[in-house]
Design a protein around this motif. Structure first.
Motif, PDB file in Angstrom:
ATOM      1  N   TYR A 140       0.704  -1.069   0.004  1.00  0.00           N
ATOM      2  CA  TYR A 140      -0.032   0.000  -0.083  1.00  0.00           C
ATOM      3  C   TYR A 140       0.856   1.329   0.213  1.00  0.00           C
ATOM      4  CZ  TYR A 140      -3.785   3.081   1.099  1.00  0.00           C
ATOM      5  OH  TYR A 140      -4.870   3.938   1.187  1.00  0.00           O
ATOM      6  N   TYR A 141       2.016   1.190   0.570  1.00  0.00           N
ATOM      7  CA  TYR A 141       2.825   2.446   0.649  1.00  0.00           C
ATOM      8  C   TYR A 141       3.943   2.321  -0.168  1.00  0.00           C
ATOM      9  CZ  TYR A 141       0.411   3.958   4.687  1.00  0.00           C
ATOM     10  OH  TYR A 141      -0.833   4.697   5.294  1.00  0.00           O
ATOM     11  N   GLY A 196       1.850   5.088 -10.787  1.00  0.00           N
ATOM     12  CA  GLY A 196       1.644   5.619 -12.255  1.00  0.00           C
ATOM     13  C   GLY A 196       1.542   6.938 -12.286  1.00  0.00           C
ATOM     14  N   GLU A 197       1.334   7.650 -13.427  1.00  0.00           N
ATOM     15  CA  GLU A 197       1.093   9.051 -13.629  1.00  0.00           C
ATOM     16  C   GLU A 197       0.154   9.582 -12.469  1.00  0.00           C
ATOM     17  OE1 GLU A 197       1.229  12.157 -17.180  1.00  0.00           O
ATOM     18  OE2 GLU A 197       1.530   9.742 -17.595  1.00  0.00           O
ATOM     19  N   PHE A 198      -1.173   8.833 -12.719  1.00  0.00           N
ATOM     20  CA  PHE A 198      -2.150   9.402 -11.764  1.00  0.00           C
ATOM     21  C   PHE A 198      -2.755   8.427 -10.974  1.00  0.00           C
ATOM     22  CE2 PHE A 198      -3.283  11.281 -16.146  1.00  0.00           C
ATOM     23  CZ  PHE A 198      -2.796  12.618 -15.982  1.00  0.00           C
ATOM     24  N   LEU A 199      -2.529   7.262 -11.229  1.00  0.00           N
ATOM     25  CA  LEU A 199      -3.289   6.302 -10.322  1.00  0.00           C
ATOM     26  C   LEU A 199      -2.586   5.998  -9.073  1.00  0.00           C
ATOM     27  CD1 LEU A 199      -3.772   3.620 -13.452  1.00  0.00           C
ATOM     28  CD2 LEU A 199      -5.028   5.699 -12.743  1.00  0.00           C
ATOM     29  N   GLU A 200      -3.630   6.059  -8.225  1.00  0.00           N
ATOM     30  CA  GLU A 200      -3.040   5.428  -6.850  1.00  0.00           C
ATOM     31  C   GLU A 200      -3.817   4.461  -6.366  1.00  0.00           C
ATOM     32  OE1 GLU A 200      -1.770   7.853  -4.730  1.00  0.00           O
ATOM     33  OE2 GLU A 200      -1.621   9.576  -6.628  1.00  0.00           O
ATOM     34  N   THR A 201      -4.099   3.547  -7.284  1.00  0.00           N
ATOM     35  CA  THR A 201      -4.968   2.118  -6.782  1.00  0.00           C
ATOM     36  C   THR A 201      -4.051   0.784  -7.669  1.00  0.00           C
ATOM     37  OG1 THR A 201      -6.100   2.262  -8.828  1.00  0.00           O
ATOM     38  CG2 THR A 201      -7.160   3.069  -6.853  1.00  0.00           C
ATOM     39  N   GLU A 202      -2.858   1.282  -8.321  1.00  0.00           N
ATOM     40  CA  GLU A 202      -1.952   0.330  -8.747  1.00  0.00           C
ATOM     41  C   GLU A 202      -0.809   1.052  -9.152  1.00  0.00           C
ATOM     42  OE1 GLU A 202      -5.216  -0.613 -11.525  1.00  0.00           O
ATOM     43  OE2 GLU A 202      -3.726   0.007 -13.091  1.00  0.00           O
ATOM     44  N   LYS A 255       2.285   0.861 -15.026  1.00  0.00           N
ATOM     45  CA  LYS A 255       2.037  -0.543 -15.884  1.00  0.00           C
ATOM     46  C   LYS A 255       3.431  -1.118 -16.422  1.00  0.00           C
ATOM     47  CE  LYS A 255      -0.768  -1.353 -20.128  1.00  0.00           C
ATOM     48  NZ  LYS A 255      -1.495  -2.420 -19.806  1.00  0.00           N
ATOM     49  N   ALA A 284      -2.496  -9.639 -15.125  1.00  0.00           N
ATOM     50  CA  ALA A 284      -2.268  -8.164 -15.050  1.00  0.00           C
ATOM     51  C   ALA A 284      -1.129  -7.511 -15.290  1.00  0.00           C
ATOM     52  CB  ALA A 284      -2.906  -7.779 -13.617  1.00  0.00           C
ATOM     53  N   GLN A 344      -1.795  -4.376  -8.059  1.00  0.00           N
ATOM     54  CA  GLN A 344      -2.894  -3.519  -7.208  1.00  0.00           C
ATOM     55  C   GLN A 344      -2.676  -3.138  -5.865  1.00  0.00           C
ATOM     56  OE1 GLN A 344      -6.061  -3.834  -9.613  1.00  0.00           O
ATOM     57  NE2 GLN A 344      -4.441  -4.146 -10.924  1.00  0.00           N
ATOM     58  N   ILE A 345      -2.836  -2.210  -5.407  1.00  0.00           N
ATOM     59  CA  ILE A 345      -2.910  -1.705  -3.850  1.00  0.00           C
ATOM     60  C   ILE A 345      -4.363  -1.794  -3.247  1.00  0.00           C
ATOM     61  CG2 ILE A 345      -0.914  -0.293  -4.498  1.00  0.00           C
ATOM     62  CD1 ILE A 345      -2.691   1.879  -3.709  1.00  0.00           C
ATOM     63  N   GLY A 346      -4.482  -1.791  -1.981  1.00  0.00           N
ATOM     64  CA  GLY A 346      -5.576  -1.931  -1.491  1.00  0.00           C
ATOM     65  C   GLY A 346      -6.546  -3.258  -1.251  1.00  0.00           C
ATOM     66  N   ILE A 347      -5.792  -4.088  -2.010  1.00  0.00           N
ATOM     67  CA  ILE A 347      -6.726  -5.363  -2.130  1.00  0.00           C
ATOM     68  C   ILE A 347      -5.544  -6.646  -1.628  1.00  0.00           C
ATOM     69  CG2 ILE A 347      -7.533  -7.117  -3.693  1.00  0.00           C
ATOM     70  CD1 ILE A 347      -8.207  -4.587  -5.392  1.00  0.00           C
ATOM     71  N   MET A 356      -9.661   6.823  -1.619  1.00  0.00           N
ATOM     72  CA  MET A 356      -8.285   6.782  -2.244  1.00  0.00           C
ATOM     73  C   MET A 356      -7.835   8.228  -2.765  1.00  0.00           C
ATOM     74  SD  MET A 356      -8.094   2.956  -3.587  1.00  0.00           S
ATOM     75  CE  MET A 356      -7.180   2.019  -2.661  1.00  0.00           C
ATOM     76  N   GLU A 357      -6.681   8.254  -2.991  1.00  0.00           N
ATOM     77  CA  GLU A 357      -6.180   9.707  -3.632  1.00  0.00           C
ATOM     78  C   GLU A 357      -5.996   9.587  -5.052  1.00  0.00           C
ATOM     79  OE1 GLU A 357      -2.727  10.719  -1.661  1.00  0.00           O
ATOM     80  OE2 GLU A 357      -2.410  12.713  -2.558  1.00  0.00           O
TER      81      GLU A 357
END
Ligand code: ATP
Ligand code: ATP
Ligand code: MG
Ligand code: MG
Lengths: 359, 507, 316, 346
Positions: A148-149, A157-163, A166, A258, A262-265, D159-160
């Motif tokens: 997660y951290y 990634g450029e915007f992504l905070e959930t993974e 790529k 994938a 992925q984070i948070g999972i 989430m951010e």
């Protein structure tokens, strides 16, 4: 053989129970299952997808089964998968080797990561008799927060905070010939790694002195010690191998199926591995087929949902019921024995009774 | 004549075996009735039927003349039948009182009335001379006292008929004497007793009558006073049994095992073996005589490597082995018949074949480059099983758990002797075995000695030590009291030494 | 720092209570000799049934507290029913208890969502639960007042009563003695005339009732919405059971530790004094400490000796 | 780009059956998430009611591109050739799907198809939709400041991720705007603007909200799914105990979620984006033969795609009318709300 039949009956009973649920909501079970099979096999692409869905489960199933065979309950495959995936992704995102070298390095990193995550519970079990169930649960959460951290911190990634970022094409297990052969499916080299692992683990368990020792330690660590086996080393080794398999599962999952982590999972495949191992009777080949079955269910269920009014949750319910029937397979065993009187009572499970706190 | 219990034509089957085939046994009021038979003859099963643990397929049970159906142990308890099981049924971390009242707890208001129970137990204990502390925890008391707790459990439930399943197998000689005394006390108080034992001497000592069974069938009931031990043994086994251990005079060679000032701590971190020194030579059997819990376990575990020594040295053929891992010691020629066969000696869920190669599975010809050779394992195992007459359902492929205790023991002994170790450590090698098997195993141990190997025998049974050993070392409270030649000593002398009396007659 | 603790405390307790009661349920199960890894699933079942019950009853007797207690009761009943599945598998069939528990987890999570969607039209069931109350009078006692009597839920006191009753039952009453003997050495219990299977059934069913209650309390106190998961709290309860060394007060300490540590970790971002610590450290803190504590306590493990072993009276 | 015809009056009662089959794939979280999944689905259901299309949603077993593609394939093979996907996580999946299924139409909400390199490629069979969440947040900020006049504001995000961040930044700008131009005194501190890190940790939502309230915050904008549910619950508890705290809802009108004592609610106002409307509009366009393939549509104040809830008894008429004025200014471009962080908190 008899165990396989029992598993098969468990599956059939689970499917029947699922069918009853379908009736209960007013759908036609035969139609439902037909679409489920079509969803899994209708086209080569779908066959590829089914195999790909099964791939991480082959690894986690093997991981849990291997530990089980050596008397350990590894409930931490999820965390080990995550860390394995993280390490492999880190290598894939950081280095720019030639493709074969890069892939090998990623696989090695995944194996190492998973192994490391299982090493600690193994060590605690061996040295301090800390129960591995608790230790691996704790390690799951530590893995969860680590990923997660670390991912946003280093591989964002450029915007992504959930993974993560790529992975570049060459740093994934996807290969053109497979994609072409299966008509654009996301099947990848992971399935081969899975098959190789099944064969290797079967070989280790059944044919090698290492397997002989590990099983002995699993069944009776006092007797193993008496016979001169290094019990602590074997417990750690067993956890490490189990973790390495789960780590490989993470590689297959995050760099094959994938192409980002992925984070948070916490990947559910880790927990499903328990079910897969159980249904496969803790034998490597059993695990393989059980994983394929789960792959079929997971993969075909979407099409079934799309074609009928059966809700998506039903596939999970069916899987759960199958597991319960497998868990209560003693009952089925008794029935099978009644109809098939031959020899003495079969071994119900090739697993030492899991004990707590003591070993 | 009044029978308190009559078991008539009992038949009990287990999958694949008829454990009791038309067996009858009648217990007179006020008698001690012995039940004798080989391992696996069906004694425990028969008593299980009487105690309500098994339901017989056929047969009738009468208690005080009335036909009864004993469907579970509670029914038996209500009928005044109590049982001390072969393996004690005591909860380790409960107190004596808690164990005794379990299942029939006295209640005051909502809570268990522990205090009045403890008082009653104390009284019972006094009146039967049992000497048990009601507040002690089971894990802290000796095996002998645990057995007395089991007896108290029956008395607390006001049992009239007491069943003892191999009560002496785990006791020291003095504890056995004490038990015999207690049994006589019980008879005097009007109780009746059935006792299962493999030790004919004990039957002769306490029993009035004896029923013999063989392979699930009744052989007959005899008056003990009119029957010799030889006759009893023959009834049981079906052939003549020799009690004399045939052995030549030993011809000791070089020192194989040399223990020097060895000190070892026990699980509670207390020195259990203190400054112990002993030599065992090639071609001799040295017996360790001692009451259970006087450091034997720690001694053996320190030699075999299962336990770390505190200080001192252990040399095998002149080479220091005190710090070597277990496997190296095995490879250097130590064989070990362990005290606890199920915990240490066997992987119960493995096949017999696998268990037979438990120490050598990684050696040629069983393994090459880390790969197992099952053919060779099979061959090797079957050879042992045949030689040592290990009986099982599916031969080498049987899961070890399904074997009877006696056969498990024979398998271990076979395995260890087959290793042909220079030093064989045999701990309680014949515990729980019938006389036929004992005879055979004694013969093999002596054969092993005669091949020029050293044997260290640890046994709680003084008879066995006296018969088998060439020299006897007595141990008390972790210290070596003295070493005597077996041919020059007797039960009394060794008994005294076991009690800590040193006669300064070291050899 | 003290004000922070004062502020956090009631929330930590609210978070602790479901864990506590669930772990206590696990205690009854394991003390009787049956591992119950299905606590997670049983919590979900309890959460679902309470939400459903409150959802329906609210239509009739809107926002009456009796409705909430009815919800708790429904959770207990449902927990017992599902635990019976586990009991049947592991007691009557001598199945591998871990596997059976895993099956319970899977069935619970899949089936509740399925049912929720079919019965209420939504996988999420939102309910309004208990409101935290400050107990005036005692709340003014220094130190204790703000910590224990501010913003408390009635369920908290209810569970604490169960905790002390459980301790009493386990160590003072007939049932407790018998239960413990079944977990330590069932053969001894059987020989003493105790029906081991019945006791084990009782242990497992109690664990179902308690875990169900735990799940329901989550919904009816701090969560307010059933979403098909209790996010691993069942497993955490299992860990607390072991961390607490299979003793009621040990469990209280262990669960409170988790409750407090995770609350701190959750709010650390908002509190400048804490936000200097890297959040990852705060998040993994409870898990790392548990591991360390298990190492420290490992020498004196109090695990019931027969836990996990199927009891088969014919086998010796 | 902009959208010309997004008026809310889409000829209701148009009950004629038609054979358009509209499918949806859910993102992480469930169809009942009270957020973009549910919003999208409600729009589709509205189309079912009013336009007579057939509908179906599928839930992927994971959140990877492969999982999404699989369900898109299932919908396609089952004849659902108009597929709506909510969430930026579908970006790469839709990028592939629009090539793989050339005869299907795709709507992606909150995202732009790309191959992983963030270069948007919207093919002819795809519409991509964005919302000006920052504008919604801005208006909510202004409304909050106007209604409360003084106090301390906070923000809890899930989430951010971009849509959540934009709500946050807009909210801050709105409060600043009101403070600077309308005489309000709402304070903002860095530590009170945070992202919890998930959309489902209800307990954490409540605990964080409690900490903020204890530290003097009296209104929190929660854009955090389940985490927000926890925050709302905490606010309800406090209000019932006599405190004066508020929550600003997100995505949809959350008034109902914050109800207590009958009809009162702790939801001061909600920053909404009309996801349902956007989904409905796209379906309607398709039926009308006006599918805007290849376009990237922005739903913002201009086309009434975002805003605050029209009716909320917690806002005084005065506030409402002032907000309306500001709304017009945003619409006309007189006020420009930034969609980047700039010098704002996180
Ligand atoms: N529960 C059981 N299931 C199957 N077979 C059993 C069971 N109990 C006993 N047997 C079988 O019944 C036979 C008699 O066993 P039993 O335990 O009564 O012998 P025993 O006379 O007590 O022997 P020992 O002297 O070794 O104690 C044995 O062959 C054993 O294998
Ligand atoms: N799981 C099992 N399946 C079949 N038979 C069993 C099983 N467990 C025990 N038995 C039978 O129960 C009998 C008694 O076992 P036990 O270990 O008590 O042997 P024993 O000879 O009585 O012990 P000892 O040698 O200490 O007197 C054995 O003969 C064995 O065949
Ligand atoms: Mg016996
Ligand atoms: Mg015996």
């Amino acid at each position: 053989m008899r165990n396989a039949i029992v598993s098969l009956i468990a599956i059939i009973l689970g499917l029947i129970a699922g069918g009853i649920l379908m009736l209960f909501i007013g759908s036609n079970p035969l139609e439902g299952y037909m679409y489920l099979l079509q969803g899994a096999f209708m086209t080569t692409k779908r066959i590829g997808d089914t195999l790909a869905t099964a791939t991480p489960l082959i690894f986690t199933g093997l991981s849990v089964a291997f530990a089980f065979r050596t008397g350990l309950f590894n409930i931490g495959a999820s965390g080990q998968m995550l860390i394995g995936g993280l390490c492999a992704s880190a290598v894939g995102l950081t280095y720019d080797f030639s493709r074969p070298v890069l892939l090998l390095a990623m696989i090695a990193a995944g194996i190492l990561g998973g192994a490391l995550w299982a090493f600690l519970p193994g060590l605690l079990k061996a040295k301090f008799n800390v129960h591995e169930v608790v230790a691996t649960i704790m390690m799951n959460w530590i893995a969860y927060w680590t990923v997660y951290y670390v991912v946003p911190g280093y591989f964002k990634g450029e915007f992504l905070e959930t993974e993560s970022k790529k992975l570049p094409e060459k740093a994934t297990l996807k290969v053109q010939f497979l994609t072409d052969m299966f008509d654009g499916s996301y099947i990848n080299l992971g399935i081969f790694l899975g098959i190789i692992s099944v064969v290797i683990i079967a070989f280790i368990i059944n044919k090698t002195t290492l397997g002989f020792e590990l099983k002995a330690v699993g069944f009776n660590r006092h007797a193993a010690e008496y016979a001169g086996m290094r019990v602590n080393r074997n417990i750690i080794l067993s956890m490490v191998i189990s973790g390495a398999l789960a780590g490989l599962g993470g590689v297959a999952m995050y760099t094959g199926n994938a192409s980002s982590i992925q984070i948070g999972i916490l990947p559910f495949q880790g927990y499903d591995g328990i079910a897969v191992a159980l249904l496969g009777n803790n034998t490597p080949f059993g695990v393989f087929f059980a994983a394929i079955l789960f792959g079929i269910l997971y993969s075909g269920t979407g099409f079934m949902n799309a074609m009928t009014e059966i809700p998506p949750e039903l596939a999970n319910t069916i899987i759960a019921i199958i597991i319960y029937f497998a868990a209560t397979s003693v009952l089925i065993h008794r029935l099978v024995n009644k109809f098939w009187k031959r020899g003495s009572e079969g071994n119900v499970n090739d697993v030492p009774a899991a004990k707590k706190g003591e070993a | 004549m009044s029978y308190v219990v009559e078991m008539l034509n009992i038949r009990k089957e287990f999958p694949g075996i008829v454990a009791n085939d038309n067996i009858s046994l009648s217990l007179k009021t006020g008698e001690i009735h012995a039940l004798l038979g080989e391992n696996g003859a069906g004694k425990s099963t028969l008593m299980g039927v009487l105690f309500g643990m098994y339901q017989p397929e056929k047969g009738v049970i009468k208690v005080r003349g009335e036909e009864v159906r004993i469907t579970n142990p509670n029914v038996a308890t209500r009928l005044g039948i109590g049982m001390v099981h072969q393996h004690f049924k005591l909860v380790d971390n409960f107190t004596v009182t808690e164990n005794i009242i379990l299942g029939s707890e006295p209640i005051k208001g909502l809570v268990i009335d522990i205090d009045s129970a403890a008082k009653r137990i104390e009284e019972l204990s006094k009146s039967y001379g049992l000497n048990v502390d009601p507040h002690a925890k089971i894990e802290d008391i000796s095996v002998g006292m645990q057995q007395r707790v089991e007896i108290l459990k029956m008395l607390y439930r006001e049992a009239e008929v007491l069943i003892f399943d191999e009560p002496t197998a785990v006791l020291t000689p003095s504890e056995i004497d004490e038990l015999m005394k207690i049994m006589r006390n019980l008879i005097n108080e009007g109780k009746s007793i059935i006792i299962i034992t493999h030790k004919l001497k004990e039957i002769k000592a306490v029993a009035d009558r004896c029923t013999v069974i063989r392979r699930g069938k009744s052989i007959g009931t005899v008056d003990v006073a009119e029957t010799s031990t030889e006759q009893l043994a023959e009834m049981m086994v079906g052939r003549h049994v020799s009690f004399k251990v045939d052995k030549k005079e030993s011809t000791p060679g070089d020192v194989v095992l040399k223990i020097d000032s060895l000190s070892v701590k026990n699980n509670r971190k207390v020195l259990a073996l203190k400054d112990f020194s002993l030599e065992v030579r090639a071609g001799e059997i040295v017996g360790i005589a001692g009451v259970d819990g006087n450091g034997q376990t720690e001694l053996v575990e320190a030699i075999t490597g299962l336990r770390k020594a505190d200080s001192g040295s252990v040399k095998l053929n002149g080479e220091e082995i005190i710090a070597l891992p277990i496997r190296d010691r095995i490879e250097k020629g130590i064989g070990h018949i362990p005290e606890d066969r199920q915990k240490r000696g066997l992987v119960l869920d493995y096949t017999l074949e696998s268990n037979m190669v438990l120490e050598v599975y990684n050696k040629k010809p069983f393994a090459k480059y880390g790969l197992l050779n099952e053919q060779e394992m099979k061959k090797y195992a079957n050879n042992i099983l045949e030689n040592f007459d290990v009986r099982s359902g599916k031969g080498g492929a049987s899961i070890t758990r399904t074997l009877s205790g006696g056969n498990q023991q024979k398998a271990i002994i076979g395995r260890e002797i087959e290793l042909n170790p220079k030093l064989l450590i045999a701990v309680q090698p014949t515990r729980g075995l019938d006389v036929g098997s004992i005879e055979y195993i004694h013969k093999r141990l002596i054969e092993h000695r005669d091949k020029g190997n050293a044997v260290l025998l640890v046994s709680l049974e003084l008879d066995e030590v006296l018969q088998l050993s060439d020299r006897i070392a007595a141990i008390n409270n972790g210290e070596l009291i003295g070493v005597v030649n077996a041919s020059e000593t007797n039960e009394n002398e060794v008994g005294l030494m076991m009690a800590g009396v040193n006669k300064e007659r070291n050899v | 720092m003290w004000t922070i603790i004062e502020q956090i405390f009631p929330y930590a307790i609210a978070f602790t209570i479901p864990l506590l009661i669930t772990a206590l349920g696990g205690l009854f199960s394991e003390r009787s000799g049956v591992v119950n890894i299905g606590l997670e699933g049983l919590m979900v079942i309890g959460a679902f049934s309470s939400a459903l019950t409150v959802h329906y009853l609210n239509d009739k007797w809107a926002s009456h507290t009796m409705v909430l207690w009815a919800g708790l009761f429904a959770a207990i009943v449902a927990g017992i029913l599902f635990a019976a599945l586990h009991a049947f598998a592991s007691i009557n069939l001598s199945a591998n208890q871990i596997i059976s528990g895993t099956a319970i987890n899977l069935i619970a999570t899949a089936l509740t969502i399925f049912l929720a969607r079919n019965m209420t039209g939504s996988g999420n069931i939102r309910v309004s639960g208990f409101s935290p109350k400050t107990i005036h009078g005692v709340a003014d006692i220094p130190v204790i007042g703000p910590l224990f009597f501010t913003k408390t839920y009635p369920t908290t006191w209810f569970i604490l009563i169960i905790l002390f009753a459980s301790t009493f039952i386990l160590y003072k009453m007939k049932f407790g003695l018998r239960l413990r003997s079944c977990g330590e050495f069932p053969q001894a219990a059987e020989a003493a005339g105790i029906n081991v299977r019945r006791i084990r059934y009782a242990g497992v069913l109690i664990s179902g009732a308690f875990a169900g209650l735990g799940g329901a309390i989550i919904i009816l106190t701090y969560a307010g919405e059933f979403t098909g998961t209790v996010s691993g709290l069942g497993f955490l309860a299992l860990a607390s059971l072991i961390f607490g060394q299979w003793r009621p007060l040990g469990i209280l300490a262990a669960t409170f530790f988790f409750g407090f540590a995770s609350t701190i970790a959750n709010v650390s971002q908002v509190i400048p004094e804490l936000s200097v610590i890297p959040p990852i450290l705060l998040k993994i803190f409870p898990y790392v400490v548990t591991l360390i504590a298990l190492v420290v306590f490992s020498k004196s493990s109090q695990a019931p000796k027969a836990v996990g072993e199927p009891f088969d009276s014919a086998k010796r | 780009g902009g959208k010309e015809d997004a008026s809310t009056n889409n000829g209701g009662g148009d009950k004629k059956k038609n054979d358009l089959k509209v499918g949806m794939v859910t993102d992480a979280g469930t169809i009942d998430d009270k957020s973009f999944n549910q919003g999208t689905w409600e729009g589709i259901l509205k189309a079912k009611d009013e336009l007579g299309v057939q509908t179906k949603y599928l839930k992927p077993s994971g959140t990877t591109e492969a999982d999404y593609l699989k369900e898109i394939g299932n919908l396609y093979d089952a004849g659902y050739k108009f597929i709506v996907t909510p969430g930026f996580k579908f970006e790469t999946a839709v990028f592939k799907a629009q090539d793989n299924y050339k005869d299907a139409k795709f709507v992606i909400i909150d995202g732009n198809p790309h191959s992983g390199d963030f270069n948007p490629v919207v093919k002819e069979n795809t519409v991509s939709i964005f919302f000006a969440e920052h504008q919604a947040g801005f208006l909510a900020g202004v409304a909050t400041a106007l209604e409360l006049k003084e106090g301390e504001a906070g923000f809890i995000g899930g989430m951010e991720i971009p849509p959540v961040q934009k709500f946050n930044w807009g909210f801050q700008q709105g409060i600043k705007y009101a403070n600077e131009n309308m005489g309000t005194k709402i304070g903002m501190k860095k530590e009170n603007f945070i992202y919890q890190g998930s959309f489902d940790n209800v307990a954490a939502g409540g605990q964080i909200a409690a900490s903020m309230f204890d530290r003097g915050v009296n209104v929190i904008h929660a854009a955090a799914g389940g985490v927000g549910v926890g925050a709302i619950k905490e606010a309800v508890n406090r209000v019932k105990a006599g405190e004066n705290v508020w929550i600003v809802g997100v995505d949809v009108d959350q008034y109902e979620d914050g109800k207590y004592d009958g009809d009162k609610s702790v939801i001061l106002t909600s920053a909404v984006k009309n996801i349902d409307q956007s989904a409905f509009d796209m379906i309607k366009d398709e039926l009308d033969g006006k599918f805007q393939g290849g376009k990237t549509l922005m739903f913002d104040a201009k086309n009434d795609g975002v805003g605050i809830t029209a009716e909320n008894p917690n806002l005084s008429d005065d506030t409402s009318s002032k907000v309306k004025e500001v709304y017009e200014k945003v619409k006309s471009g007189e006020i420009e709300v930034k969609s980047e962080q700039g010098d704002l908190f996180k």
